[in-house]
Design a protein around this motif. Structure first.
Motif, short mmCIF file in Angstrom:
data_model
loop_
_atom_site.label_atom_id
_atom_site.label_comp_id
_atom_site.label_asym_id
_atom_site.label_seq_id
_atom_site.Cartn_x
_atom_site.Cartn_y
_atom_site.Cartn_z
N LEU A 98 -6.21 2.23 -7.66
CA LEU A 98 -5.14 1.22 -7.57
C LEU A 98 -4.18 1.48 -6.42
O LEU A 98 -3.42 0.60 -6.04
CB LEU A 98 -4.33 1.18 -8.87
N ARG A 99 -4.20 2.68 -5.88
CA ARG A 99 -3.20 3.04 -4.86
C ARG A 99 -3.23 2.08 -3.68
O ARG A 99 -2.18 1.60 -3.26
CB ARG A 99 -3.40 4.48 -4.39
N GLU A 100 -4.38 1.83 -3.12
CA GLU A 100 -4.46 0.98 -1.92
C GLU A 100 -4.03 -0.46 -2.18
O GLU A 100 -3.21 -0.99 -1.45
CB GLU A 100 -5.85 1.05 -1.29
N PRO A 101 -4.58 -1.13 -3.23
CA PRO A 101 -4.13 -2.50 -3.47
C PRO A 101 -2.63 -2.60 -3.76
O PRO A 101 -1.95 -3.51 -3.27
CB PRO A 101 -4.94 -2.97 -4.68
N LEU A 102 -2.10 -1.65 -4.53
CA LEU A 102 -0.68 -1.70 -4.84
C LEU A 102 0.17 -1.31 -3.63
O LEU A 102 1.27 -1.84 -3.45
CB LEU A 102 -0.36 -0.82 -6.05
N ARG A 103 -0.32 -0.42 -2.80
CA ARG A 103 0.38 -0.07 -1.56
C ARG A 103 0.45 -1.30 -0.65
O ARG A 103 1.45 -1.55 0.00
CB ARG A 103 -0.31 1.10 -0.85
N ALA A 104 -0.63 -2.09 -0.63
CA ALA A 104 -0.64 -3.32 0.17
C ALA A 104 0.44 -4.29 -0.32
O ALA A 104 1.13 -4.92 0.50
CB ALA A 104 -2.02 -3.97 0.12
N LEU A 105 0.62 -4.40 -1.63
CA LEU A 105 1.68 -5.26 -2.17
C LEU A 105 3.06 -4.74 -1.78
O LEU A 105 3.96 -5.51 -1.43
CB LEU A 105 1.58 -5.34 -3.69
N GLU A 106 3.23 -3.43 -1.86
CA GLU A 106 4.49 -2.81 -1.47
C GLU A 106 4.80 -3.09 0.00
O GLU A 106 5.91 -3.50 0.35
CB GLU A 106 4.41 -1.31 -1.71
N GLU A 107 3.82 -2.91 0.85
CA GLU A 107 4.01 -3.15 2.29
C GLU A 107 4.26 -4.63 2.56
O GLU A 107 5.08 -4.98 3.41
CB GLU A 107 2.80 -2.65 3.07
N TRP A 108 3.57 -5.51 1.84
CA TRP A 108 3.79 -6.94 2.01
C TRP A 108 5.24 -7.29 1.68
O TRP A 108 5.89 -8.04 2.40
CB TRP A 108 2.84 -7.74 1.12
#
Length: 131
Positions: A98-108
């Motif tokens: 989940l780290r990458e998809p959730l990191r993408a949301l954080e960065e977005w």
């Protein structure tokens, strides 16, 4: 006669209220889950460390979210038999995915903060006198 649920054949559909994937989506879409996964990105942490890292989370919400993540197999809880007892949390293999998809949301959210804030201001101003 065995009936097959539609989500078991189709791989799930979170758009159906009775599909178990809806519960998974609810879990991973929860703001506290996003922040807990981010806080555990680099390794394990104790409960008190998580509370310090995640400003605004209450003890109750942190406890509930961690229990849910543990139940779902996304977080592993380790109790060390010391005095006082030490408890650490870390992402499981599934949790690490989940780290990458959730990191993408954080960065977005960081990238689009200015635009979203401007839209909110415009909307709020235009609807100031609307009942």
């Amino acid at each position: 006669m065995v009936t097959t649920q539609p989500w078991s054949v189709l791989g799930g559909s979170p758009y159906r209220a009775d599909c178990p994937t809806r519960q998974i989506l609810d879990r991973i879409g929860d703001r506290w889950t996003v922040l807990i996964v981010g806080a555990l990105w680099d390794g394990s942490a104790r409960f008190s460390e998580l509370r310090r890292r995640i400003e605004g989370v209450s003890q109750k919400m942190l406890t509930q979210t961690l229990r849910g993540l543990e139940r779902d197999g996304l977080v592993h809880r380790t109790v060390y038999p010391e005095v006082p007892i030490r408890v650490e949390y870390k992402l499981t293999e599934a949790g690490r995915t989940l780290r990458e998809p959730l990191r993408a949301l954080e960065e977005w959210s960081i990238t689009h903060l200015g635009g979203v804030s401007a839209s909110q201001e415009t909307y709020d101003h235009a609807n100031q006198n609307t009942p």
